[in-house]
Scaffold this motif. Structure first.
Motif, PDB file in Angstrom:
ATOM      1  N   GLN A 140      -3.514 -73.049  14.589  1.00  0.00           N
ATOM      2  CA  GLN A 140      -4.178 -73.109  15.903  1.00  0.00           C
ATOM      3  C   GLN A 140      -3.641 -74.321  16.640  1.00  0.00           C
ATOM      4  O   GLN A 140      -3.212 -75.296  16.016  1.00  0.00           O
ATOM      5  CB  GLN A 140      -5.697 -73.226  15.745  1.00  0.00           C
ATOM      6  CG  GLN A 140      -6.291 -72.097  14.928  1.00  0.00           C
ATOM      7  CD  GLN A 140      -7.763 -71.855  15.278  1.00  0.00           C
ATOM      8  OE1 GLN A 140      -8.131 -71.670  16.429  1.00  0.00           O
ATOM      9  NE2 GLN A 140      -8.612 -71.840  14.266  1.00  0.00           N
ATOM     10  N   VAL A 141      -3.659 -74.260  17.970  1.00  0.00           N
ATOM     11  CA  VAL A 141      -3.274 -75.436  18.755  1.00  0.00           C
ATOM     12  C   VAL A 141      -4.415 -75.812  19.703  1.00  0.00           C
ATOM     13  O   VAL A 141      -5.114 -74.941  20.236  1.00  0.00           O
ATOM     14  CB  VAL A 141      -1.965 -75.213  19.564  1.00  0.00           C
ATOM     15  CG1 VAL A 141      -0.757 -75.151  18.640  1.00  0.00           C
ATOM     16  CG2 VAL A 141      -2.026 -73.970  20.448  1.00  0.00           C
ATOM     17  N   ILE A 142      -4.578 -77.137  19.869  1.00  0.00           N
ATOM     18  CA  ILE A 142      -5.529 -77.644  20.873  1.00  0.00           C
ATOM     19  C   ILE A 142      -4.751 -78.562  21.829  1.00  0.00           C
ATOM     20  O   ILE A 142      -3.631 -78.964  21.509  1.00  0.00           O
ATOM     21  CB  ILE A 142      -6.724 -78.402  20.235  1.00  0.00           C
ATOM     22  CG1 ILE A 142      -6.219 -79.491  19.282  1.00  0.00           C
ATOM     23  CG2 ILE A 142      -7.636 -77.436  19.508  1.00  0.00           C
ATOM     24  CD1 ILE A 142      -7.332 -80.413  18.787  1.00  0.00           C
ATOM     25  N   VAL A 180     -12.252 -72.336  17.204  1.00  0.00           N
ATOM     26  CA  VAL A 180     -12.273 -73.750  17.568  1.00  0.00           C
ATOM     27  C   VAL A 180     -12.308 -73.760  19.093  1.00  0.00           C
ATOM     28  O   VAL A 180     -11.474 -73.099  19.732  1.00  0.00           O
ATOM     29  CB  VAL A 180     -10.987 -74.456  17.061  1.00  0.00           C
ATOM     30  CG1 VAL A 180     -10.877 -75.876  17.598  1.00  0.00           C
ATOM     31  CG2 VAL A 180     -10.908 -74.436  15.540  1.00  0.00           C
ATOM     32  N   PRO A 181     -13.285 -74.466  19.711  1.00  0.00           N
ATOM     33  CA  PRO A 181     -13.409 -74.403  21.165  1.00  0.00           C
ATOM     34  C   PRO A 181     -12.090 -74.740  21.878  1.00  0.00           C
ATOM     35  O   PRO A 181     -11.434 -75.717  21.529  1.00  0.00           O
ATOM     36  CB  PRO A 181     -14.484 -75.452  21.479  1.00  0.00           C
ATOM     37  CG  PRO A 181     -15.263 -75.581  20.211  1.00  0.00           C
ATOM     38  CD  PRO A 181     -14.303 -75.321  19.083  1.00  0.00           C
ATOM     39  N   ASN A 182     -11.734 -73.910  22.836  1.00  0.00           N
ATOM     40  CA  ASN A 182     -10.532 -74.086  23.670  1.00  0.00           C
ATOM     41  C   ASN A 182      -9.201 -74.072  22.921  1.00  0.00           C
ATOM     42  O   ASN A 182      -8.175 -74.456  23.467  1.00  0.00           O
ATOM     43  CB  ASN A 182     -10.612 -75.380  24.490  1.00  0.00           C
ATOM     44  CG  ASN A 182     -11.797 -75.344  25.424  1.00  0.00           C
ATOM     45  OD1 ASN A 182     -12.082 -74.303  26.015  1.00  0.00           O
ATOM     46  ND2 ASN A 182     -12.506 -76.459  25.526  1.00  0.00           N
ATOM     47  N   ALA A 183      -9.228 -73.676  21.664  1.00  0.00           N
ATOM     48  CA  ALA A 183      -7.961 -73.596  20.920  1.00  0.00           C
ATOM     49  C   ALA A 183      -7.302 -72.247  21.154  1.00  0.00           C
ATOM     50  O   ALA A 183      -7.944 -71.292  21.617  1.00  0.00           O
ATOM     51  CB  ALA A 183      -8.229 -73.781  19.432  1.00  0.00           C
ATOM     52  N   LEU A 184      -6.029 -72.162  20.855  1.00  0.00           N
ATOM     53  CA  LEU A 184      -5.341 -70.872  20.819  1.00  0.00           C
ATOM     54  C   LEU A 184      -4.817 -70.673  19.397  1.00  0.00           C
ATOM     55  O   LEU A 184      -4.338 -71.629  18.762  1.00  0.00           O
ATOM     56  CB  LEU A 184      -4.182 -70.855  21.810  1.00  0.00           C
ATOM     57  CG  LEU A 184      -4.599 -70.745  23.277  1.00  0.00           C
ATOM     58  CD1 LEU A 184      -3.449 -71.096  24.209  1.00  0.00           C
ATOM     59  CD2 LEU A 184      -5.092 -69.326  23.586  1.00  0.00           C
TER      60      LEU A 184
END
Ligand code: OGA
Ligand code: NI
Length: 395
Positions: free
Chosen positions: A60-62, A250-254
């Motif tokens: 995942q990326v934030i 995860v909030p706002n993650a892609l």
């Protein structure tokens, strides 16, 4: 106990309770891309991405640069669309001629998925092969379908897709660098990209023990970037042993995953992981994958820089865009008026790749015959490590 239409029922070995999450779940890496602003940390980020691509095929990326407002806006807008009565939604329905738009009969490996989708080509219009006939090299032009309501559906999706594309190419650079290649090594493959955005809506399901939102599959693309809401349900099969792990929201993650094209380009160094979506009895769920796809005429094969005598190519080249048509030849993905095929290359419900028996490009029937041998080998979990890769005979 509510009855479930039998077309949704998974075979016992593919249901949500099989081979599933162990007591102490291992976390899929979450990588903060704002670290790229620190020149001293860039190399660490690149190696973390490389390790995740190898071990899981997922991360995942934030702080990834896609604005939260763009994500929230598209999420809000598409909900309004899926809440419309069916008479409205089918006005923009996928059909035999046009593979994009609304569809509620998606199948994965011949079992119906508990979801409805809306597909949008990134390029509008899009040039696609004109017929399922392999001999026919003709192309045709297809336009996206846009609903009249909600009125900002098109703009919200377009804006989000532009941001997602920017991030996709940034990730491609980082992946390229992680392989020791120049950062723009892959760029030429995307001149006529067939990329598309999909909106998945998973309604609550009376029998999540029997049905899945999406059955187990690999993505046929290069990389996928997926926005998911807070409900959860996406699971990935661990490369080393095939055990299913959740991809926690995860909030706002892609969520980023490696698709089949990248797996072939890297000669199996990076992993296109099987994944699936479990549903639940009470909460609907939305997810928005962006499938980065190459031009339709790109021949996908292991990169010369990544193969040598010790690590010979494991795949013959394949024109990836024929994969959907080949499935029809096999009678796997029936395309009829009730269940027309969607865009090529998102959810890969058969194996699209072929092990390298002899060098050269495969076409037509040769492709078909050898695929049969391949599919059993490819679905077995991979147990080697980078320095201990099994030979073709072993897998
Ligand atoms: C897909 C997919 C996962 C999800 O659409 O190919 O894997 O969480 N979706 O919706
Ligand atoms: Ni997928």
């Amino acid at each position: 106990m509510e009855d479930l239409d039998p077309t949704f029922i998974q075979t016992p070995e593919h249901r949500s309770d099989s081979n599933s999450i162990p007591n102490q779940p291992e976390e899929i890496p979450v990588i903060d891309l704002s670290r790229l602003d620190d020149p001293e940390d860039v190399q660490n980020v690149i190696s973390e991405i490389g390790d995740a691509c190898e071990k899981w095929g997922f991360f995942q990326v934030i702080n990834h640069g896609v604005p939260c407002e763009a994500m929230n806006r598209v999420e809000k807008t598409v909900k309004k669309f899926f809440d419309l009565p069916m008479e409205e939604k089918i006005k923009v329905k996928r059909d035999e001629v046009n593979p994009v738009g609304y569809h509620d009969g998606e199948h994965t490996k011949n079992v119906r998925d508990w979801k409805e989708v809306f597909d949008i080509y990134f390029k509008d219009p899009m040039v696609i092969p004109s017929s399922p006939d392999l001999e026919d090299e003709g192309l045709r032009v297809v336009y996206n379908k846009w609903p009249q309501f909600p009125s900002d559906f098109r703009e919200a999706c377009d804006k989000y897709a532009r941001h997602a594309e920017k991030l996709a190419f940034k990730l491609l650079e980082l992946i390229s660098l992680s392989l020791g290649l120049p950062k723009n090594r892959f760029n030429d493959y995307f001149k006529e990209q067939m990329t598309f955005l999909r909106i998945n809506h998973y309604p609550p399901c009376p029998r999540p023990d029997l049905a899945l939102g999406v059955g187990h599959h690999k993505d046929a693309d290069v990389i996928s970037l997926l926005a998911q809401d807070e409900v959860g349900g996406l699971q990935v099969s661990r490369r080393s042993d095939g055990v299913w792990f959740p991809i926690r929201p995860v909030p706002n993650a892609l969520v980023i995953n490696i698709g089949n094209c990248m797996e072939v380009w890297t000669n199996d160094k990076y992993w296109s992981a099987e994944h699936r979506v479990v549903v639940n009895t009470t909460r609907e769920r939305y997810s928005i994958p962006f499938f980065l796809l190459p031009s339709h005429d790109v021949e996908v094969k292991p990169l010369e820089e990544l193969v040598n005598l010790k690590n010979p190519p494991r795949y013959k080249g394949y024109k990836w865009e024929i994969s959907k048509r080949r499935k029809k030849d096999k009678g796997v993905a029936q395309s009829d008026a009730a269940n027309p095929s969607g865009p090529v290359g998102g959810n890969d419900d058969t194996e699209t790749m072929v092990p390298n028996a002899t060098a050269g490009t495969m076409h037509g029937s040769q492709f078909l015959e050898e695929e049969v041998a391949k599919s059993s080998a490819r679905t077995r979990p991979f147990s080697g490590t980078r320095n201990n890769v099994p030979t073709m005979a072993e897998i």
